[in-house]
Design an enzyme around this catalytic site. Structure first.
Site, PDB file in Angstrom:
ATOM      1  N   CYS B  37       0.826  -1.203   0.000  1.00 20.32           N
ATOM      2  CA  CYS B  37       0.000   0.000   0.000  1.00 20.32           C
ATOM      3  C   CYS B  37       0.864   1.259   0.000  1.00 20.32           C
ATOM      4  O   CYS B  37       0.347   2.370  -0.078  1.00 20.32           O
ATOM      5  CB  CYS B  37      -0.926   0.025   1.210  1.00 20.32           C
ATOM      6  SG  CYS B  37      -1.931  -1.441   1.356  1.00 20.32           S
ATOM      7  N   CYS B 105      -2.897   9.007   5.682  1.00 22.64           N
ATOM      8  CA  CYS B 105      -1.646   9.005   6.467  1.00 22.64           C
ATOM      9  C   CYS B 105      -1.942   9.272   7.940  1.00 22.64           C
ATOM     10  O   CYS B 105      -1.347   8.648   8.829  1.00 22.64           O
ATOM     11  CB  CYS B 105      -0.692  10.093   5.960  1.00 22.64           C
ATOM     12  SG  CYS B 105      -0.206   9.879   4.246  1.00 22.64           S
TER      13      CYS B 105
END
Ligand SMILES: Cc1ncc(COP(=O)(O)O)c(C=O)c1O
Lengths: 409, 137
Positions: B37, B105
């Site tokens: 990812c 994030c």
């Protein structure tokens, strides 16, 4: 230190190139006193513009071994690709509705194929090998009696791999199928000859060869065989009805001049770019371990270097070398948030796709710039590896493939 | 893409990069994300009583992922475990001015905090349990 070095350094020549000053010089009169419309038949302004366009047509043709009558000017490769694929599919619909292409093509080809599928065409997407190459045998196996076009790029824009176009051309010729090649990255970088290589349609774009943006050309073979196309832009009947719209005279003059320079300087320039590229690769590989070359080791564009740096994410690396302009196959740098479809088609592995950087070297790249870039990359990779949990695990001897990762998002 | 000054600052001067002894009963380790990812965060906390006295991270990921984890370690130090558990990704987004495409994030950083706390608590529970064959030396 390198006080003469001008920052930032441009190492993204596969994205676009600066206009060569000699090209710009050739274009300027066609913005000023020679501003005429090439379609104006009744006065000298028009005649002069037309003459310049016809001269450029010959220059473009000469760069690819064609004749002027086989060149159609467009707004660039994307438009030329649309015209070639849609134009052939429409014109030859009574022969068949099957096309062959590859998963490593540019989006302009892939998305045009998707469009044709919606209109009832069938498309075979060949899977490239690990170096992004398509073999003539794959093409031979994919061609059917109802195949109207094989569309395969000459050189890949991400990893620089060259397809064996001459051998693929021979197969298509033998099978009686038309071959279109997207040579956007190839013209001016490697030898391209539509006769020698049996190519029936081919596109090129000025901004990849030191010409202006927004202008390009489609080559359409006129004999053995004569290729026919259905026009996709209708209007005043310019370009023998194949592409209506007032011609971009300064752009076309620039494209012609760029092709002329590319043809006369190709051998010397490609040798110079290759030497700089090899130097960059050697310097990086001498200083760093865990670096993978993406693409073919020898059959690739002289100015392209695509590397994956294990344990380092591409966008963070680009941030770390902020005064060197490069691009990445990492998802984070693309609008779609998906990693490069080319690296995926090559089975590079998603983790390494995220870690890839494309360096593009070109006409104005200097050895000092390459040295600076190599140093910056080495420094940034070392720093980011010290910060990388993957590097830490690898140092401990853990095989990353054996780990059960948490949280897929 | 243009980065906010705070992301750049954390990227260029990351706080608390490093590793704590993951075998120590006082250290909780959280590893979240996956290389496929493009993001892996490892976040560690060292706890005394119920207070976090040290925090370290290592991150494989884009600049915003590095900044999110760096900021998380800064915020963790000195907090109690209960306070740490209330840190939300939205606070990280706000502090770093992350654009929408980088929100994942901050989510990863919140997940890493939770995973580190959970790991610490599990170790404590195991220590307290009367386990004659405790795995840890
Ligand atoms: C291989 C390839 N094909 C097509 C294109 C599109 O060209 P243009 O920008 O002229 O539309 C590009 C460049 O982006 C390219 O690299």
């Amino acid at each position: 230190m390198n006080t003469a070095l001008k920052l930032p350094i441009y190492l993204d020549y596969q994205a676009t190139t600066p206009v060569d000053p000699r090209v710009l010089e050739a274009m300027l009169p066609y913005f000023r006193e020679n501003f005429g419309n090439a379609a104006s038949r009744s006065h000298a302004f028009g005649w002069r513009a037309e003459e310049a366009v016809e001269n450029a047509r010959e220059q473009v043709a000469a760069a690819i071994g064609a004749t002027g009558k086989e060149i159609i000017f467009t707004s660039g490769s994307t438009e030329a690709i649309n015209l070639a694929l849609k134009g052939v599919a429409e014109m030859y619909a009574s022969k068949g509705k099957h096309l062959v292409t590859s998963l490593a093509e540019h989006k302009a080809v892939l998305d045009t194929c998707k469009h044709l599928e919606k209109l009832g065409c069938e498309v075979t997407y060949l899977k490239p090998d690990k170096s992004a190459r398509i073999s003539p045998e794959q093409v031979r196996a994919a061609i059917r009696p109802d195949t109207v076009l094989v569309a395969l790029m000459w050189a890949n824009n991400e990893v620089g791999t060259l397809n064996p176009i001459r051998e693929i051309g021979a197969v298509c010729r033998e099978k009686g199928t038309l071959l279109f090649s997207d040579a956007t990255q190839a013209v001016g970088k490697v030898s391209v000859d539509v006769e020698r290589d049996h190519v029936d349609l081919l596109c090129l774009s000025a901004h990849k060869l030191y010409g202006p943006k927004g202008v390009g050309a489609l080559y359409v073979r006129r004999k053995n065989p004569r290729v026919r196309l259905a026009a996709q832009i209708d209007g005043g009947g310019h370009e023998r009805g194949m592409r209506s719209g007032t011609l971009n005279v300064p752009g076309i003059v620039g494209l012609g001049q760029a092709c002329e320079l590319a043809r006369t300087e190709l051998a010397e320039e490609s040798a110079r770019c290759r030497a700089l590229r090899d130097h960059l690769q050697q310097r990086i590989e001498k200083e760093l371990g865990f670096v993978e070359l993406n693409g073919h080791p020898s059959e690739r564009l002289p100015g392209n270097l695509n590397l994956s740096f294990h344990f380092v994410e591409g966008e963070s690396l680009i941030m770390g070398i902020s005064d060197v302009a490069v691009s990445s196959g990492s998802a984070c740098t693309s609008a779609s948030l998906e990693p490069s479809h080319v690296l995926r088609a090559m089975d590079v592995g998603e983790d390494l796709a995220h870690s890839s950087i494309r360096f593009g070297i070109g006409r104005f790249t200097t050895r000092e710039e390459v040295d600076y870039a190599a140093e910056a990359v080495v420094k940034a990779v070392r720093r980011l590896r010290e910060m990388s949990p993957l590097y830490e695990l690898a140092q401990e001897g853990v095989d990353l493939k054996t780990i059960q990762w948490q949280g897929n998002h | 893409m243009a980065y906010s000054d705070k992301v750049l600052d954390h990227y260029n001067n990351p706080r608390n990069v490093g590793a704590l002894d993951k075998t120590s009963p006082r250290v909780g380790t959280g590893v979240v994300g996956a290389p496929e990812c493009g993001d892996v965060m490892k976040l560690q906390i060292e706890v005394e009583g119920d207070r976090i006295v040290d925090a370290k991270f290592k991150t494989f990921g884009c600049g915003s992922a590095i900044a999110s984890s760096s900021l998380a370690t800064e915020w963790l130090k000195g907090r109690t475990l209960n306070e740490a558990a209330t840190i939300r990704n939205t606070a990280i987004v706000e502090e770093l001015s992350l654009p929408p495409v980088k929100i994942h994030c901050s989510v990863l950083a919140e997940d890493a905090i939770k995973a580190a706390i959970a790991d610490y608590k599990q170790k404590q529970a195991e220590d307290e349990a009367p386990h004659p064959t405790a795995r840890r030396a």
